[in-house]
Design a protein around this motif. Structure first.
Motif, short mmCIF file in Angstrom:
data_model
loop_
_atom_site.label_atom_id
_atom_site.label_comp_id
_atom_site.label_asym_id
_atom_site.label_seq_id
_atom_site.Cartn_x
_atom_site.Cartn_y
_atom_site.Cartn_z
N THR A 164 45.45 24.45 38.69
CA THR A 164 45.94 25.80 38.36
C THR A 164 45.27 26.84 39.26
OG1 THR A 164 44.29 25.94 36.58
CG2 THR A 164 46.50 25.21 35.98
N PRO A 165 45.96 27.94 39.54
CA PRO A 165 45.48 28.89 40.54
C PRO A 165 44.19 29.62 40.15
CG PRO A 165 47.48 29.72 39.47
CD PRO A 165 47.25 28.33 38.96
N ILE A 166 43.35 29.78 41.15
CA ILE A 166 42.17 30.66 41.07
C ILE A 166 42.48 31.81 42.03
CG2 ILE A 166 39.68 30.90 41.42
CD1 ILE A 166 39.49 27.82 41.10
N TYR A 167 42.95 32.92 41.49
CA TYR A 167 43.48 34.00 42.33
C TYR A 167 42.50 34.49 43.40
CZ TYR A 167 45.90 38.09 43.93
OH TYR A 167 46.51 39.00 44.74
N PRO A 168 41.24 34.78 43.10
CA PRO A 168 40.35 35.26 44.17
C PRO A 168 40.23 34.27 45.34
CG PRO A 168 39.34 35.65 42.03
CD PRO A 168 40.56 34.78 41.80
N GLU A 169 40.24 32.98 45.04
CA GLU A 169 40.17 31.98 46.11
C GLU A 169 41.48 31.92 46.90
OE1 GLU A 169 37.48 30.34 47.17
OE2 GLU A 169 36.34 31.42 45.64
N MET A 170 42.58 32.10 46.21
CA MET A 170 43.87 32.12 46.90
C MET A 170 43.97 33.34 47.80
SD MET A 170 46.52 30.80 43.97
CE MET A 170 47.82 30.28 45.08
N LEU A 171 43.47 34.46 47.32
CA LEU A 171 43.48 35.69 48.12
C LEU A 171 42.66 35.52 49.39
CD1 LEU A 171 44.58 38.57 48.13
CD2 LEU A 171 42.51 39.27 46.90
N LYS A 172 41.46 34.92 49.27
CA LYS A 172 40.64 34.66 50.47
C LYS A 172 41.37 33.78 51.46
CE LYS A 172 36.35 34.34 48.00
NZ LYS A 172 35.20 33.47 47.73
N ALA A 173 42.00 32.72 50.96
CA ALA A 173 42.68 31.78 51.86
C ALA A 173 43.96 32.37 52.46
CB ALA A 173 43.00 30.50 51.10
N ALA A 174 44.55 33.35 51.79
CA ALA A 174 45.81 33.94 52.28
C ALA A 174 45.61 34.84 53.48
CB ALA A 174 46.49 34.73 51.15
N PHE A 175 44.45 35.48 53.57
CA PHE A 175 44.20 36.38 54.67
C PHE A 175 43.66 35.61 55.87
CE2 PHE A 175 44.73 39.60 51.51
CZ PHE A 175 45.21 40.69 52.22
#
Length: 179
Positions: A164-175
């Motif tokens: 399941t998503p961990i939003y802060p980690e997804m945000l880091k990986a998206a940039f």
């Protein structure tokens, strides 16, 4: 629906007694007979076949182990509270978890576009390249009628995918990394 160009979403729930997130029995998962497994899934899926969970509970039914594995990810999908006509009630299904995950991706795209960057587009290879973006759900199974189904395990599994998503980690990986 097992196309590798679709992000497939499984379902989880919060177990009331253990307070752990668990793969829901209603979470569809397995291996496609229509599409071969894409290369970006190979390491994660191969690790599943070597896992203690798989070795302890291999399904008795035939399945195409070389097929596209699914789901890719999961989100809450059991007893999700919705309000309709002013009344709250719990509903369940991947029809709950899929839009929850889509909302997370939409928020990531909003963050990217607000910085003048392009939206993410097709995300499946990115999901498998960034396992730190997910809570690894290691409990649960997805039996259905006379089918044993699969069991959750560490890493990717056919119940909750990468987790399941961990939003802060997804945000880091998206940039993209700045030079």
């Amino acid at each position: 629906p097992s196309s590798p160009y679709i992000t497939m979403v499984g379902a989880t729930y919060l177990d009331a007694s253990s307070k752990k997130e668990v793969g829901a029995t209603l979470s569809s998962g397995g291996f496609s007979k229509d599409f071969y497994r894409p290369s970006w899934q190979d390491a994660a899926v191969s690790a599943y076949f070597e896992s203690a969970a798989y070795k302890a509970h291999p399904p008795h039914e035939d399945f195409y182990a070389q097929g596209r594995a699914y789901p890719d990810v999961a989100a809450f999908g059991q007893n999700v509270q919705v309000v309709s006509a002013g009344k709250a009630s719990g509903v369940s299904g991947t029809s709950c978890s899929a839009p929850i995950f889509a909302g997370v991706v939409a928020q990531l795209n909003h963050e990217l576009m607000s910085q003048g960057l392009a939206p993410m587009g097709w995300i499946n290879p990115w999901i498998y390249a960034n396992p730190q973006m997910f809570t690894d759900v290691t409990e649960g199974s997805n039996p259905y009628e006379k089918c044993d189904g699969f069991y959750a395990s560490a890493g990717w599994d056919p119940v909750t995918g990468m987790g399941t998503p961990i939003y802060p980690e997804m945000l880091k990986a998206a940039f993209p990394t700045k030079k």
